[in-house]
Design an enzyme around this catalytic site. Structure first.
Site, short mmCIF file in Angstrom:
data_model
loop_
_atom_site.label_atom_id
_atom_site.label_comp_id
_atom_site.label_asym_id
_atom_site.label_seq_id
_atom_site.Cartn_x
_atom_site.Cartn_y
_atom_site.Cartn_z
N HIS A 36 0.78 -1.14 -0.11
CA HIS A 36 -0.06 -0.05 0.08
C HIS A 36 1.11 1.31 -0.06
O HIS A 36 2.16 1.21 0.25
CB HIS A 36 -0.80 -0.01 1.31
N HIS A 120 5.71 6.61 -0.98
CA HIS A 120 6.63 5.15 -1.36
C HIS A 120 5.61 4.16 -1.09
O HIS A 120 4.38 4.21 -0.26
CB HIS A 120 7.71 5.27 -0.31
P1 2AM Z 1 5.32 2.50 5.70
O1 2AM Z 1 4.27 3.40 4.72
O2 2AM Z 1 6.80 3.34 5.59
O3 2AM Z 1 5.65 1.14 5.00
C1 2AM Z 1 0.99 0.89 8.63
O4 2AM Z 1 1.77 0.83 9.62
C2 2AM Z 1 1.82 1.93 7.68
O5 2AM Z 1 1.91 3.30 8.31
C3 2AM Z 1 3.13 1.47 7.26
O6 2AM Z 1 2.97 1.29 5.90
C4 2AM Z 1 4.17 2.66 7.83
O7 2AM Z 1 5.08 2.67 7.09
C5 2AM Z 1 3.09 3.61 7.80
N1 2AM Z 1 3.66 4.43 9.16
C6 2AM Z 1 4.22 5.71 8.86
N2 2AM Z 1 4.32 6.14 10.13
C7 2AM Z 1 4.24 5.15 10.99
C8 2AM Z 1 4.69 4.98 12.43
N3 2AM Z 1 5.24 6.20 13.13
N4 2AM Z 1 4.51 3.88 12.87
C9 2AM Z 1 4.36 2.66 12.04
N5 2AM Z 1 3.74 2.79 10.73
C10 2AM Z 1 3.91 3.91 10.46
#
Ligand code: 2AM
Length: 182
Positions: A36, A120
């Site tokens: 996603h 991303h």
């Molecule tokens: P990502 O987008 O880089 O993969 C669910 O956890 C989604 O939210 C993940 O896709 C994750 O990283 C994003 N995300 C962004 N900030 C986050 C945080 N502080 N902790 C966990 N997940 C985060």
């Protein structure tokens, strides 16, 4: 509940991304069904908060748009790499939607996100030091990757449940976008 707002990927596109997922020992590869693009990480909230956020997200009016994936990159460098991702061709409508999602979350009672939006699709995460040489080869080998376009016609509120074998993402609500502006 632990929430985030994002864009799911069409199956065929996720399958193409999954073809990149090799050659990095220690990588925790994201399964195609979990791929996603995060628009807004919300984190742990109560059910009442979730209802407020849902109401604000449902009020968003924005046009759909096409997105292209292009290139790969990392968060962190060398043995400190935390994640490997596929990037996006910059998209003004995506940035516009993200701004609307951010302000809807704030109106729904969430603290503002201080970090800059960096679109991303995460391919892999690392809990331990990555092999810097393999990583460099991976980045070089995937630099020309591109996929799409695909049409984004909705965005989604996801619940993320953290389990022993990684997070499980469940769509809670889809929010339709209006027809793309041509
Ligand atoms: P990502 O987008 O880089 O993969 C669910 O956890 C989604 O939210 C993940 O896709 C994750 O990283 C994003 N995300 C962004 N900030 C986050 C945080 N502080 N902790 C966990 N997940 C985060």
């Amino acid at each position: 509940m632990r929430l985030f707002v994002g864009l799911g990927l069409p199956e065929g596109l996720a399958a193409r991304l999954a073809t990149l997922e090799a050659g990095l020992p220690g990588a925790q590869w994201v399964l195609p069904e979990n791929m996603h693009l995060t628009l807004r990480f919300i984190g742990e909230v109560t059910e009442n908060d979730a209802a407020d956020i849902d109401e604000m997200l449902a009020g968003i009016s924005a046009p759909g748009f096409d997105l292209h994936l292009q290139g790969v990159g990392t968060f962190g460098e060398g043995h400190k790499t935390r994640a490997v991702w596929v990037g996006l061709v910059p998209s003004a409508p995506l940035a516009h939607l993200q701004t609307k999602v951010e302000s809807a979350c704030v109106r729904g009672g969430q603290p503002p996100e201080g970090r800059k939006f960096s679109p991303h699709v995460t391919l892999a995460r690392f809990n331990h030091a990555a092999d810097a040489n393999r990583l460099q080869r991976f980045i070089e080998g995937s630099a020309m990757f591109s996929a799409g376009p695909w049409t984004v016609d909705h965005f989604t509120l996801f619940e993320s449940r953290l389990g022993k074998s990684g997070a499980v993402y469940t769509p809670l609500a889809d929010y339709e976008l209006s027809p793309p502006v041509l």
